[in-house]
Design an enzyme around this catalytic site. Structure first.
Site, PDB file in Angstrom:
ATOM      1  N   ASP A 112       0.816  -1.242  -0.068  1.00  0.00           N
ATOM      2  CA  ASP A 112       0.240   0.007   0.175  1.00  0.00           C
ATOM      3  C   ASP A 112       0.929   1.169  -0.059  1.00  0.00           C
ATOM      4  OD1 ASP A 112      -2.418  -1.689   0.608  1.00  0.00           O
ATOM      5  OD2 ASP A 112      -1.404  -2.081   2.265  1.00  0.00           O
ATOM      6  N   HIS A 166      -4.456  -3.021   6.665  1.00  0.00           N
ATOM      7  CA  HIS A 166      -4.376  -3.587   5.269  1.00  0.00           C
ATOM      8  C   HIS A 166      -5.780  -3.975   4.594  1.00  0.00           C
ATOM      9  CE1 HIS A 166      -2.976  -5.207   1.289  1.00  0.00           C
ATOM     10  NE2 HIS A 166      -3.526  -6.072   1.653  1.00  0.00           N
TER      11      HIS A 166
HETATM   12  P1  NAI Z   1      -1.985 -18.309  -3.828  1.00  0.00           P
HETATM   13  O1  NAI Z   1      -3.388 -18.879  -3.506  1.00  0.00           O
HETATM   14  O2  NAI Z   1      -1.428 -18.409  -5.044  1.00  0.00           O
HETATM   15  O3  NAI Z   1      -0.836 -19.037  -2.860  1.00  0.00           O
HETATM   16  C1  NAI Z   1      -1.346 -19.307  -1.521  1.00  0.00           C
HETATM   17  C2  NAI Z   1      -0.347 -20.795  -1.044  1.00  0.00           C
HETATM   18  O4  NAI Z   1      -0.624 -20.796   0.287  1.00  0.00           O
HETATM   19  C3  NAI Z   1      -1.086 -21.783  -1.993  1.00  0.00           C
HETATM   20  O5  NAI Z   1      -0.072 -22.550  -2.566  1.00  0.00           O
HETATM   21  C4  NAI Z   1      -1.685 -22.630  -0.489  1.00  0.00           C
HETATM   22  O6  NAI Z   1      -1.400 -24.196  -0.894  1.00  0.00           O
HETATM   23  C5  NAI Z   1      -0.551 -22.273   0.490  1.00  0.00           C
HETATM   24  N1  NAI Z   1      -1.263 -22.672   1.766  1.00  0.00           N
HETATM   25  C6  NAI Z   1      -2.582 -22.584   2.092  1.00  0.00           C
HETATM   26  N2  NAI Z   1      -2.477 -22.847   3.608  1.00  0.00           N
HETATM   27  C7  NAI Z   1      -1.242 -23.142   3.992  1.00  0.00           C
HETATM   28  C8  NAI Z   1      -0.596 -23.579   4.993  1.00  0.00           C
HETATM   29  N3  NAI Z   1      -1.610 -23.639   6.356  1.00  0.00           N
HETATM   30  N4  NAI Z   1       0.540 -23.520   5.379  1.00  0.00           N
HETATM   31  C9  NAI Z   1       1.470 -23.287   4.184  1.00  0.00           C
HETATM   32  N5  NAI Z   1       0.887 -22.805   3.040  1.00  0.00           N
HETATM   33  C10 NAI Z   1      -0.327 -22.796   2.797  1.00  0.00           C
HETATM   34  O7  NAI Z   1      -2.026 -16.771  -3.291  1.00  0.00           O
HETATM   35  P2  NAI Z   1      -1.194 -15.447  -3.355  1.00  0.00           P
HETATM   36  O8  NAI Z   1      -1.612 -14.762  -4.525  1.00  0.00           O
HETATM   37  O9  NAI Z   1       0.231 -16.150  -3.276  1.00  0.00           O
HETATM   38  O10 NAI Z   1      -1.423 -14.704  -1.928  1.00  0.00           O
HETATM   39  C11 NAI Z   1      -1.167 -15.181  -0.611  1.00  0.00           C
HETATM   40  C12 NAI Z   1      -1.870 -14.134   0.251  1.00  0.00           C
HETATM   41  O11 NAI Z   1      -1.160 -13.177   0.463  1.00  0.00           O
HETATM   42  C13 NAI Z   1      -3.221 -14.261   0.392  1.00  0.00           C
HETATM   43  O12 NAI Z   1      -3.851 -14.279   1.663  1.00  0.00           O
HETATM   44  C14 NAI Z   1      -3.487 -12.756  -0.330  1.00  0.00           C
HETATM   45  O13 NAI Z   1      -4.631 -12.222  -0.117  1.00  0.00           O
HETATM   46  C15 NAI Z   1      -2.236 -12.271   0.477  1.00  0.00           C
HETATM   47  N6  NAI Z   1      -1.858 -10.872  -0.179  1.00  0.00           N
HETATM   48  C16 NAI Z   1      -1.583  -9.878   0.866  1.00  0.00           C
HETATM   49  C17 NAI Z   1      -1.036  -8.646   0.189  1.00  0.00           C
HETATM   50  C18 NAI Z   1      -0.721  -7.633   1.334  1.00  0.00           C
HETATM   51  O14 NAI Z   1      -0.411  -6.426   0.827  1.00  0.00           O
HETATM   52  N7  NAI Z   1      -0.508  -7.848   2.777  1.00  0.00           N
HETATM   53  C19 NAI Z   1      -0.907  -8.161  -1.157  1.00  0.00           C
HETATM   54  C20 NAI Z   1      -1.075  -9.357  -1.870  1.00  0.00           C
HETATM   55  C21 NAI Z   1      -1.786 -10.622  -1.609  1.00  0.00           C
END
Ligand code: NAI
Length: 328
Positions: free
Chosen positions: A159, A187
């Site tokens: 952000d 966030h």
């Molecule tokens: P994604 O769905 O592509 O990847 C998430 C991964 O986490 C998957 O491979 C899944 O198998 C794994 N996972 C789920 N539960 C797990 C556990 N208990 N232990 C280990 N791995 C686990 O999602 P992406 O795009 O990589 O985003 C990840 C997170 O980041 C989402 O929650 C998203 O909302 C968040 N995010 C936060 C931002 C911020 O500014 N704080 C910005 C963009 C995304």
């Protein structure tokens, strides 16, 4: 060079993980003199994909990459961890209520907090990226009573960076001309990007903009809703920019912020600026010697006060909800 630093990345097979791991391996997380050992945590169904990424990491022949280990067990993944990047989370699916979302994430961040408590190195630093990041960080923190509370942080750097880029564009300056940007609060869509203390090429940024209408109706919503804009355009959520922000967050925490500037981090409140103690809220912070401090003494006008309070209220409600669920 020094001994390798253990970096644990959860959700390593996800899209942020794919963008993040290669930059860590190339030395951008900690600096060019610091070898890293990667410890990847995934759910069992995604371990094979993580193994595929590990093959590609090998093919990068990164001089600073001292090893890659893959786990589907949190206790093992966080053994000896120095830097923990908690990226994997349970996304909100259609029709899911907030309570269900918080409960599902409690099932992830409670055991991870316990595992960090049990096995982390004394100097562990934790960044929660997985949403709802601030409250997930609170859950993990509350299950790690032996780790100093301030080591648990949540990512609002994306952000912050978005706000820098939008303001630079508006003023026709470069991002490096802008200092002292602040994201306050959660966030989420209630976050408050504050340019009233920011400087653009040496001038006060709000005065340089001189357009309250633009600040309220264009800048703030643009930054707060940028995630949705990216999904709309790309057909997938922000990944490389999120990974970039995670790198920036840890790099600055470890290596320090430049004199005369600060960054935004979601950190446990010490009561500063009227934010209830213990809430993990975004603040302006300076970093030095591996520690951060909330910038003190900023004057908050009525407009900013209202925006900060609204976002902090949402954080309090999230905390109440996870308390009720017995997650903190
Ligand atoms: P994604 O769905 O592509 O990847 C998430 C991964 O986490 C998957 O491979 C899944 O198998 C794994 N996972 C789920 N539960 C797990 C556990 N208990 N232990 C280990 N791995 C686990 O999602 P992406 O795009 O990589 O985003 C990840 C997170 O980041 C989402 O929650 C998203 O909302 C968040 N995010 C936060 C931002 C911020 O500014 N704080 C910005 C963009 C995304």
């Amino acid at each position: 060079t020094q001994a390798p630093v253990n970096v644990t990345v959860t959700g390593a097979a996800g899209q942020i993980g794919y963008a993040l791991l290669f930059r860590i391996a190339s030395g951008q997380l900690l600096g060019q003199n610091t070898p890293v050992k990667l410890r990847l945590l995934e759910i069992p169904q995604a371990v094979k994909a993580a193994e595929g990424t590990a093959l590609e990491l090998e093919d990068g022949a990164f001089p600073l990459l001292a090893g890659v280990d893959i786990f589907d067990d949190a206790k093992q993944a966080f053994e000896g961890v120095n830097v923990a990047l908690l990226v994997g989370a349970r996304p909100r699916t259609k029709g899911m209520e907030r309570g269900d979302l918080l409960e599902a994430n409690g099932g992830i961040f409670k055991p991870q907090g316990e595992a960090i408590n049990a096995g982390a190195a004394d100097d562990v630093k934790v960044l929660v990226v997985g949403n709802p990041a601030n409250t997930n960080a609170l859950i993990a923190q509350s299950h790690a009573p032996d780790v100093p509370a301030e080591r648990f942080t949540a990512m609002t750097r994306l952000d912050h960076n978005r706000a820098l880029a939008q303001l630079a564009k508006k003023l026709g300056v470069t991002v490096s001309d802008i200092k002292k940007m602040t994201i306050w609060g959660n966030h989420s869509a209630t976050q408050y990007p504050d340019i009233f203390h920011a400087e653009a090429a040496g001038r006060n940024a709000a005065e340089a903009v001189n357009d309250q209408q633009w600040i309220e109706n264009e800048f703030i919503p643009r930054v707060a809703k940028r995630g949705a804009e990216i999904i709309e355009a790309r057909g997938a959520s922000s990944a490389a920019s999120a990974a970039n922000a995670a790198i920036d967050h840890i790099y600055d925490w470890v290596n320090g912020t430049p004199e005369g500037d600060w960054v935004s981090m979601g950190v446990p409140s010490d009561g500063s600026y009227g934010v209830p103690e213990g809430l993990i809220s975004s603040f302006p912070v300076t970093c030095k010697d591996g520690k951060y401090e909330i910038v003190q003494g900023l004057e908050i006008d009525e407009f900013s006060r209202g925006r900060i309070d609204a976002s902090v209220r949402e954080l309090s409600e999230e905390r109440d909800a996870v308390k009720q669920l017995g997650l903190v």
